[in-house]
Write a protein that holds these residues in place. Sequence first.
Motif, PDB file in Angstrom:
ATOM      1  N   ASN A 282       0.858  -1.164   0.053  1.00  0.00           N
ATOM      2  CA  ASN A 282       0.118   0.199  -0.092  1.00  0.00           C
ATOM      3  C   ASN A 282       0.906   1.287   0.104  1.00  0.00           C
ATOM      4  OD1 ASN A 282      -1.940  -1.805   2.246  1.00  0.00           O
ATOM      5  ND2 ASN A 282      -2.669  -1.430   0.253  1.00  0.00           N
ATOM      6  N   PRO A 283       1.748   1.311  -1.076  1.00  0.00           N
ATOM      7  CA  PRO A 283       2.573   2.619  -0.817  1.00  0.00           C
ATOM      8  C   PRO A 283       1.777   4.002  -1.110  1.00  0.00           C
ATOM      9  CG  PRO A 283       3.038   1.311  -3.034  1.00  0.00           C
ATOM     10  CD  PRO A 283       2.079   0.499  -2.175  1.00  0.00           C
ATOM     11  N   GLU A 284       0.731   3.846  -2.122  1.00  0.00           N
ATOM     12  CA  GLU A 284       0.113   5.189  -2.311  1.00  0.00           C
ATOM     13  C   GLU A 284      -0.686   5.337  -1.182  1.00  0.00           C
ATOM     14  OE1 GLU A 284       0.230   7.012  -4.987  1.00  0.00           O
ATOM     15  OE2 GLU A 284       1.932   5.691  -5.870  1.00  0.00           O
ATOM     16  N   LEU A 285      -1.473   4.684  -0.623  1.00  0.00           N
ATOM     17  CA  LEU A 285      -2.530   4.962   0.636  1.00  0.00           C
ATOM     18  C   LEU A 285      -1.626   5.365   1.861  1.00  0.00           C
ATOM     19  CD1 LEU A 285      -5.180   1.896  -0.132  1.00  0.00           C
ATOM     20  CD2 LEU A 285      -5.383   4.527  -0.653  1.00  0.00           C
ATOM     21  N   ALA A 286      -0.396   4.648   1.990  1.00  0.00           N
ATOM     22  CA  ALA A 286       0.387   5.107   3.110  1.00  0.00           C
ATOM     23  C   ALA A 286       0.686   6.460   3.221  1.00  0.00           C
ATOM     24  CB  ALA A 286       1.610   4.190   3.258  1.00  0.00           C
ATOM     25  N   ARG A 287       0.520   7.210   1.990  1.00  0.00           N
ATOM     26  CA  ARG A 287       0.769   8.860   2.080  1.00  0.00           C
ATOM     27  C   ARG A 287      -0.199   9.647   2.677  1.00  0.00           C
ATOM     28  NH1 ARG A 287       0.852  11.240  -2.346  1.00  0.00           N
ATOM     29  NH2 ARG A 287      -0.176   9.781  -3.555  1.00  0.00           N
ATOM     30  N   PHE A 288      -1.501   8.933   2.740  1.00  0.00           N
ATOM     31  CA  PHE A 288      -2.613   9.842   3.354  1.00  0.00           C
ATOM     32  C   PHE A 288      -2.628   9.620   4.980  1.00  0.00           C
ATOM     33  CE2 PHE A 288      -3.674   8.752  -1.125  1.00  0.00           C
ATOM     34  CZ  PHE A 288      -4.093  10.010  -1.749  1.00  0.00           C
ATOM     35  N   THR A 289      -2.440  10.742   5.481  1.00  0.00           N
ATOM     36  CA  THR A 289      -2.510  10.662   7.092  1.00  0.00           C
ATOM     37  C   THR A 289      -3.833  10.792   7.495  1.00  0.00           C
ATOM     38  OG1 THR A 289      -2.295  13.171   7.106  1.00  0.00           O
ATOM     39  CG2 THR A 289      -0.141  11.670   7.194  1.00  0.00           C
ATOM     40  N   ASP A 290      -4.919  11.106   6.595  1.00  0.00           N
ATOM     41  CA  ASP A 290      -6.214  11.115   7.265  1.00  0.00           C
ATOM     42  C   ASP A 290      -6.936   9.992   6.637  1.00  0.00           C
ATOM     43  OD1 ASP A 290      -5.947  11.947   4.429  1.00  0.00           O
ATOM     44  OD2 ASP A 290      -6.979  13.849   4.404  1.00  0.00           O
ATOM     45  N   LEU A 291      -6.266   8.740   6.636  1.00  0.00           N
ATOM     46  CA  LEU A 291      -7.067   7.597   6.184  1.00  0.00           C
ATOM     47  C   LEU A 291      -6.727   6.600   7.478  1.00  0.00           C
ATOM     48  CD1 LEU A 291      -6.435   5.889   2.675  1.00  0.00           C
ATOM     49  CD2 LEU A 291      -5.718   4.773   4.639  1.00  0.00           C
ATOM     50  N   VAL A 292      -7.798   5.785   7.305  1.00  0.00           N
ATOM     51  CA  VAL A 292      -7.906   4.767   8.339  1.00  0.00           C
ATOM     52  C   VAL A 292      -8.470   3.357   7.688  1.00  0.00           C
ATOM     53  CG1 VAL A 292      -9.139   3.907  10.411  1.00  0.00           C
ATOM     54  CG2 VAL A 292      -8.790   6.243  10.129  1.00  0.00           C
ATOM     55  N   LEU A 530     -16.778  14.757  12.567  1.00  0.00           N
ATOM     56  CA  LEU A 530     -15.961  13.451  12.687  1.00  0.00           C
ATOM     57  C   LEU A 530     -14.876  13.675  13.470  1.00  0.00           C
ATOM     58  CD1 LEU A 530     -16.619  10.660  12.048  1.00  0.00           C
ATOM     59  CD2 LEU A 530     -15.360  10.902   9.994  1.00  0.00           C
ATOM     60  N   ASP A 531     -14.666  12.868  14.806  1.00  0.00           N
ATOM     61  CA  ASP A 531     -13.653  13.223  15.378  1.00  0.00           C
ATOM     62  C   ASP A 531     -12.497  12.038  14.811  1.00  0.00           C
ATOM     63  OD1 ASP A 531     -11.341  12.717  17.433  1.00  0.00           O
ATOM     64  OD2 ASP A 531     -12.511  12.781  19.059  1.00  0.00           O
ATOM     65  N   GLY A 532     -11.485  12.471  14.029  1.00  0.00           N
ATOM     66  CA  GLY A 532     -10.565  11.831  13.484  1.00  0.00           C
ATOM     67  C   GLY A 532      -9.830  10.624  14.625  1.00  0.00           C
ATOM     68  N   ALA A 533      -9.450  11.216  15.640  1.00  0.00           N
ATOM     69  CA  ALA A 533      -8.519  10.357  16.704  1.00  0.00           C
ATOM     70  C   ALA A 533      -9.481   9.233  17.240  1.00  0.00           C
ATOM     71  CB  ALA A 533      -8.176  11.078  17.923  1.00  0.00           C
ATOM     72  N   CYS A 534     -10.790   9.418  17.089  1.00  0.00           N
ATOM     73  CA  CYS A 534     -11.736   8.535  17.775  1.00  0.00           C
ATOM     74  C   CYS A 534     -11.855   7.380  16.528  1.00  0.00           C
ATOM     75  CB  CYS A 534     -13.312   9.097  17.850  1.00  0.00           C
ATOM     76  SG  CYS A 534     -14.361   7.918  18.304  1.00  0.00           S
ATOM     77  N   VAL A 535     -12.000   7.606  15.294  1.00  0.00           N
ATOM     78  CA  VAL A 535     -11.925   6.884  14.202  1.00  0.00           C
ATOM     79  C   VAL A 535     -10.644   5.986  14.258  1.00  0.00           C
ATOM     80  CG1 VAL A 535     -12.375   6.523  11.768  1.00  0.00           C
ATOM     81  CG2 VAL A 535     -13.496   8.308  13.019  1.00  0.00           C
ATOM     82  N   GLU A 536      -9.646   6.593  14.570  1.00  0.00           N
ATOM     83  CA  GLU A 536      -8.250   5.935  14.226  1.00  0.00           C
ATOM     84  C   GLU A 536      -8.215   4.714  15.530  1.00  0.00           C
ATOM     85  OE1 GLU A 536      -4.577   4.522  13.356  1.00  0.00           O
ATOM     86  OE2 GLU A 536      -5.517   5.826  12.284  1.00  0.00           O
ATOM     87  N   HIS A 537      -8.616   5.249  16.658  1.00  0.00           N
ATOM     88  CA  HIS A 537      -8.584   4.550  17.719  1.00  0.00           C
ATOM     89  C   HIS A 537      -9.588   3.260  17.636  1.00  0.00           C
ATOM     90  CE1 HIS A 537      -8.216   3.290  21.990  1.00  0.00           C
ATOM     91  NE2 HIS A 537      -9.732   3.067  21.805  1.00  0.00           N
ATOM     92  N   GLY A 538     -10.609   3.312  16.696  1.00  0.00           N
ATOM     93  CA  GLY A 538     -11.430   2.246  16.453  1.00  0.00           C
ATOM     94  C   GLY A 538     -11.140   1.273  15.292  1.00  0.00           C
TER      95      GLY A 538
END
Length: 578
Positions: A282-292, A530-538
């Motif tokens: 996943n080299p392309e998707l790994a570039r997006f920090t706002d992705l879970v 949407l709380d990004g940290a919450c989504v990442e935590h889940g």
Amino acid sequence: MLSDSTALRAPAAARPLGPVTRRTASLHPPRAWSPTTLALLAAAWLAAVANWPLWRAIAALPEMGGARGLLFGLAMCLIVAALTALPLLLFAWRPLLKPVVAIFLLVAAVAAHFMGSYGVLVDSSMLRNVMQTDVREAGALLSLPLLLNLLLVAGLPIVWLWRQPLRAVAGRRLALSNLAAGAAALGLALALTLLAFQSLSGTMRNHKSLRYLVNPLNSVYALGLLAREAQARPAGPPTPIGLDARALAMPTGARPPLVLLVVGETARADHFSLNGYPRPTNPELARFTDLVSFGRVQSCGTSTAASLPCMFSSLDRSAFLDRAQDSENLLDLLQRAGLAVLWLDNQSGCKGLCDRVPHASTSEPTPGRTSAPAALCRAGECLDEALLYDLDARLAALDPQRRARGTVLVLHQMGSHGPAYGERSPAASKPFQPECRSNVLQDCSNADLVNAFDNSIVYTDLVLGRAIAWLQGHAQSFDAALLYVSDHGESLGENGLYLHGMPYAIAPQAQKQVPMILWTSPAARASLALDGACVEHGRDAALSHDHLFHTVLGLARVRATEYRRELDALAACRGSGG
């Protein structure tokens, strides 16, 4: 008078008899078979020869060594032959027997090849998937081993069968003969089952996959289940859902939602580097920090035909399987809420999901524009980048009043569809070499097979990365989000299993654990609160296809009676405005 009579008979007596006798003998017809006898012979051939995957599986069981295993196998063979004879005896009549036996032989030969070569098991779900396979997918499964299996298991006995004359037997006499043979076959099966019950029940209980290898009775049984299911549900259009569906009012400053729902094909969660896979898939998707990436998602089925209708249903898996009638799906509800909906297909179709909404295929050009370039499409099959080709024009062609409320675009990928994994990625997206280029997977080493599969994941990663870039290009007009989820997984030779479609209860996790990825634009996160940290935590929460329907409604800001907040994977991370 005596001499005259003798004179008249003399020429006949003096006529040479040798040539006539030989000619007469050569004209004797071959033996004519009773239909009952031929049906029993066909059952014996099917049991002994067409069930070679079953006998191989039994021979490999550790508890089947020595004389015990030999006796068990012999008993099983006789039981299978007796049970196979029962349906054949129903058709043991002169006009019917040969065509029916030929069909049994062909079905058994094809099933034996896929069961023996790929570890595929035949049940109603697999049979439904086979019936919905198009010519393009079927062509990818053609191979020399399949043709050899067809020739040896079905072709030669069919030729022999067709050359055999059938004896004319009075109807009543033949009916009694078939009835007696059927009673004897049933009695033999019951007697052997009782004699070997302890060993038989224990083996079948500990090795449940064996029951799906009984060929072709597994296919006959599965076909019966499909017929019963079809008759059990009322005919006619599906039951409407979302009669009170509505688009929520947009918060101040918000734009209409644009949700890109990408339905993957045959992707395994454990082959995504976003989920910890050691290879960089996943080299392309790994570039997006706002992705879970959600790493624990279970599919609804192990085949496209089973999973797609289920994952788009408002029902959870259990209720979907037990449903008394078919209902409309997520796309119908979104359209009823006033949103613009488009299904774009790069596979074998939407399994009826998109019949009532706008839909198109990558092989079809956008109205008034050109089709995808030859670099993306050849011989009627397109690479998944074709899903993004001219997507602006497809979006613009949707009803502008609906787009003002929101848009959901569904992209149905070819993804990692096997067995020709090497065909799923272009030359520029094949970092793992050498890769398997054959559709006969056993001809490849496991390393080469995994390379081909992982290259298809790398290409999916590229397509998803470009899809996000396309959404970012529409940030001024829409609050954009991408949700990717595969329909099912795939076996890559583990425990001798390949492809997918195993009965769900005994299917390995490789066929049931699927990747799910969410990307949201900053504007979409703000409008959804949407709380990004919450989504990442889940990201490690236990999810399934049951959550898809409700999560998409949440992203699209649509509500209806069918919406269940507890099955919205993002509900707990949204503020009161979302």
